[in-house]
Each structure stands twice: as structure tokens, then as C-alpha cells.
Design an enzyme around this catalytic site. Structure first.
Site, PDB file in Angstrom:
ATOM      1  N   THR A  75      -5.775  -7.332  10.439  1.00  0.00           N
ATOM      2  CA  THR A  75      -6.030  -6.003   9.856  1.00  0.00           C
ATOM      3  C   THR A  75      -5.501  -4.900  10.769  1.00  0.00           C
ATOM      4  OG1 THR A  75      -8.053  -6.950   8.942  1.00  0.00           O
ATOM      5  CG2 THR A  75      -7.842  -4.541   8.870  1.00  0.00           C
ATOM      6  N   PHE A  84     -15.553   3.456   6.904  1.00  0.00           N
ATOM      7  CA  PHE A  84     -14.176   3.836   6.588  1.00  0.00           C
ATOM      8  C   PHE A  84     -13.894   3.902   5.089  1.00  0.00           C
ATOM      9  CE2 PHE A  84     -14.105  -0.822   7.455  1.00  0.00           C
ATOM     10  CZ  PHE A  84     -13.591  -1.288   6.252  1.00  0.00           C
ATOM     11  N   ARG A 118       2.291  -6.774   9.217  1.00  0.00           N
ATOM     12  CA  ARG A 118       1.561  -5.656   9.818  1.00  0.00           C
ATOM     13  C   ARG A 118       2.051  -5.351  11.233  1.00  0.00           C
ATOM     14  NH1 ARG A 118      -4.361  -7.182   7.267  1.00  0.00           N
ATOM     15  NH2 ARG A 118      -4.278  -5.757   5.483  1.00  0.00           N
ATOM     16  N   ASN A 130      -2.032   0.006   6.984  1.00  0.00           N
ATOM     17  CA  ASN A 130      -1.511  -1.293   7.426  1.00  0.00           C
ATOM     18  C   ASN A 130      -0.656  -2.011   6.376  1.00  0.00           C
ATOM     19  OD1 ASN A 130      -3.547  -2.036   5.736  1.00  0.00           O
ATOM     20  ND2 ASN A 130      -4.800  -3.062   7.277  1.00  0.00           N
ATOM     21  N   HIS A 139      -2.103  -5.389   1.408  1.00  0.00           N
ATOM     22  CA  HIS A 139      -3.405  -6.003   1.148  1.00  0.00           C
ATOM     23  C   HIS A 139      -3.175  -7.454   0.763  1.00  0.00           C
ATOM     24  CE1 HIS A 139      -7.349  -6.804  -0.593  1.00  0.00           C
ATOM     25  NE2 HIS A 139      -6.680  -7.441  -1.537  1.00  0.00           N
ATOM     26  N   TYR A 171     -12.192  -1.810  -4.057  1.00  0.00           N
ATOM     27  CA  TYR A 171     -12.735  -2.025  -2.710  1.00  0.00           C
ATOM     28  C   TYR A 171     -14.267  -1.946  -2.691  1.00  0.00           C
ATOM     29  CZ  TYR A 171      -8.260  -2.045  -0.126  1.00  0.00           C
ATOM     30  OH  TYR A 171      -7.025  -2.370   0.402  1.00  0.00           O
ATOM     31  N   ARG A 210      -2.333 -14.399   4.122  1.00  0.00           N
ATOM     32  CA  ARG A 210      -3.059 -13.755   5.232  1.00  0.00           C
ATOM     33  C   ARG A 210      -2.307 -13.962   6.558  1.00  0.00           C
ATOM     34  NH1 ARG A 210      -7.216 -10.217   3.956  1.00  0.00           N
ATOM     35  NH2 ARG A 210      -7.531 -10.352   6.195  1.00  0.00           N
ATOM     36  N   GLU A 270      -9.431  -9.858  -7.924  1.00  0.00           N
ATOM     37  CA  GLU A 270      -8.382  -8.869  -7.636  1.00  0.00           C
ATOM     38  C   GLU A 270      -7.177  -9.024  -8.571  1.00  0.00           C
ATOM     39  OE1 GLU A 270      -7.656  -9.309  -3.426  1.00  0.00           O
ATOM     40  OE2 GLU A 270      -9.547  -8.320  -2.916  1.00  0.00           O
ATOM     41  N   LYS A 328       0.831  -1.206   0.000  1.00  0.00           N
ATOM     42  CA  LYS A 328       0.000   0.000   0.000  1.00  0.00           C
ATOM     43  C   LYS A 328       0.872   1.265   0.000  1.00  0.00           C
ATOM     44  CE  LYS A 328      -3.953  -2.259   2.247  1.00  0.00           C
ATOM     45  NZ  LYS A 328      -4.922  -2.180   3.373  1.00  0.00           N
TER      46      LYS A 328
HETATM   47  P1  ADP Z   1      -8.003  -6.791   5.374  1.00  0.00           P
HETATM   48  O1  ADP Z   1      -7.146  -5.838   4.559  1.00  0.00           O
HETATM   49  O2  ADP Z   1      -7.259  -7.343   6.564  1.00  0.00           O
HETATM   50  O3  ADP Z   1      -8.629  -7.884   4.534  1.00  0.00           O
HETATM   51  P2  ADP Z   1     -10.627  -5.535   5.415  1.00  0.00           P
HETATM   52  O4  ADP Z   1     -10.881  -6.247   4.122  1.00  0.00           O
HETATM   53  O5  ADP Z   1     -11.623  -5.713   6.508  1.00  0.00           O
HETATM   54  O6  ADP Z   1      -9.188  -5.922   6.009  1.00  0.00           O
HETATM   55  O7  ADP Z   1     -10.495  -3.971   5.163  1.00  0.00           O
HETATM   56  C1  ADP Z   1      -9.839  -3.473   4.007  1.00  0.00           C
HETATM   57  C2  ADP Z   1      -8.922  -2.352   4.430  1.00  0.00           C
HETATM   58  O8  ADP Z   1      -9.704  -1.259   4.913  1.00  0.00           O
HETATM   59  C3  ADP Z   1      -7.968  -2.663   5.577  1.00  0.00           C
HETATM   60  O9  ADP Z   1      -6.802  -3.347   5.198  1.00  0.00           O
HETATM   61  C4  ADP Z   1      -7.654  -1.281   6.110  1.00  0.00           C
HETATM   62  O10 ADP Z   1      -6.713  -0.577   5.283  1.00  0.00           O
HETATM   63  C5  ADP Z   1      -9.011  -0.595   5.973  1.00  0.00           C
HETATM   64  N1  ADP Z   1      -9.827  -0.735   7.203  1.00  0.00           N
HETATM   65  C6  ADP Z   1     -10.429  -1.854   7.677  1.00  0.00           C
HETATM   66  N2  ADP Z   1     -11.097  -1.626   8.811  1.00  0.00           N
HETATM   67  C7  ADP Z   1     -10.906  -0.300   9.083  1.00  0.00           C
HETATM   68  C8  ADP Z   1     -11.339   0.577  10.129  1.00  0.00           C
HETATM   69  N3  ADP Z   1     -12.110   0.125  11.135  1.00  0.00           N
HETATM   70  N4  ADP Z   1     -10.944   1.873  10.075  1.00  0.00           N
HETATM   71  C9  ADP Z   1     -10.175   2.335   9.074  1.00  0.00           C
HETATM   72  N5  ADP Z   1      -9.745   1.561   8.044  1.00  0.00           N
HETATM   73  C10 ADP Z   1     -10.091   0.272   8.050  1.00  0.00           C
HETATM   74 MG    MG Z   2      -9.998  -7.729   2.974  1.00  0.00          MG
END
Ligand code: ADP
Ligand code: MG
Length: 138
Positions: A92, A58, A103, A113, A116, A50, A86, A127, A10
Site C-alpha cells: 500500500t 483516512f 506502486r 498509490n 487498487h 470503500y 497484489r 468489487e 486510480k
Molecule cells: P490496499 O489498497 O493496498 O488494499 P487498503 O485497503 O488498506 O490498501 O487501503 C485502501 C486505500 O486507502 C489505499 O490503497 C490508499 O489509497 C488509502 N490508504 C490506506 N492507508 C492510508 C493511510 N494511512 N493514509 C492515507 N491513505 C491511505
Molecule cells: Mg484494500
């Protein structure tokens, strides 16, 4: 079964020059880099990637973050690539991520973080094709 998954370094990870370290972690863990590029996503492209999160509170902040600088998407391949990636990424929220995960080591917040990773076979398919065509995956 050999699988493919999409990883993205990212904008925070690219800006902090963590890409070499992150790619080393993938290679040391047995992943093959099948494709890689650097792109600066438009707002529309980030929203499309997304789309699954479009109702989340968010979403707008996530899209702003993902468009603030270039990202490095890549196709990774190995046995159980989706779950394995993962695991290596960590949770996350870096506060919940296990020691040694990307992370935990590098992320500053639940949003910023660093990486992805696809979360299912279906999302990996979508994706990967979002960023790469068949001729670019070697
Ligand atoms: P992951 O990337 O672990 O699969 P998600 O798919 O739930 O997580 O979310 C996509 C991305 O959105 C996260 O990697 C993070 O950058 C952002 N994100 C997720 N939850 C939050 C939150 N509560 N507040 C701000 N950003 C968030
Ligand atoms: Mg995700």
C-alpha cells in the site's frame, strides 16, 4: 484455479497517462483483461466501494482522491489472480513496496498509490459486481 479480481487504475494513474503501461504489465504477467471501462465516481459511489474503510481516519481523504478524476476499473483473470495482482501492485505504501512493483515504480504516497486490487475472493466478488454486470465480463 483460474480466478477473477478487480483492478482499478486510480485518478493519479489516469492523470499521469500510466494506463497503457499498467495494462501492459498485467498482460505481460499473464492476466487476461475480461472487462474494462472508464468512469468518474461520485462521492456516494466511492464511499460505497470503500465502505469497509468508513471508520478509518483516512476515509474522507481517500474518497476525495478517488473522485478527483476518472478511474479505469478492470476485471483481470488468471491462475491465483487475486494474490498475483497484489504481488504485482506492491505494498500500500510505495516506500514499503518491492522493486519492480507498480506502486514502487509509479506511486507518490500511501494514499496516491496508482492502483487498487481486491484482497480476497469475497472482496473480488463484491468489487467486480460494483462496476460490471455479467454481460460486460468476456
Ligand atoms: P490496499 O489498497 O493496498 O488494499 P487498503 O485497503 O488498506 O490498501 O487501503 C485502501 C486505500 O486507502 C489505499 O490503497 C490508499 O489509497 C488509502 N490508504 C490506506 N492507508 C492510508 C493511510 N494511512 N493514509 C492515507 N491513505 C491511505
Ligand atoms: Mg484494500
Amino acid at each position: 484455479m483460474t480466478e477473477q479480481t478487480l483492478s482499478i487504475i486510480k485518478p493519479d494513474g489516469v492523470k499521469k497517462r500510466l494506463s497503457g503501461k499498467i495494462i501492459s504489465i498485467f498482460e505481460e504477467n499473464g492476466f487476461e483483461i475480461k472487462a474494462v471501462k472508464k468512469v468518474h465516481l461520485t462521492k456516494k459511489q466511492a464511499e460505497g466501494f470503500y465502505y469497509i474503510h468508513k471508520e478509518r481516519p483516512f476515509f474522507n481523504s481517500l474518497v476525495a482522491f478517488m473522485t478527483e478524476g476518472p478511474v479505469i476499473p478492470m476485471v483481470l483473470s488468471c491462475e491465483n489472480a487475486i494474490l498475483k495482482n497484489r504481488d504485482i501492485m506492491g505494498a500500500t505504501n510505495p516506500k514499503d513496496a518491492k522493486d519492480g512493483t507498480i506502486r514502487k515504480m509509479f506511486a507518490e504516497s500511501i494514499e496516491r498509490n496508482v492502483v487498487h486490487g481486491s484482497d480476497s475472493i469475497e472482496s473480488a466478488k463484491f468489487e467486480i459486481s460494483y462496476f460490471f454486470n455479467v454481460f460486460e465480463i468476456l
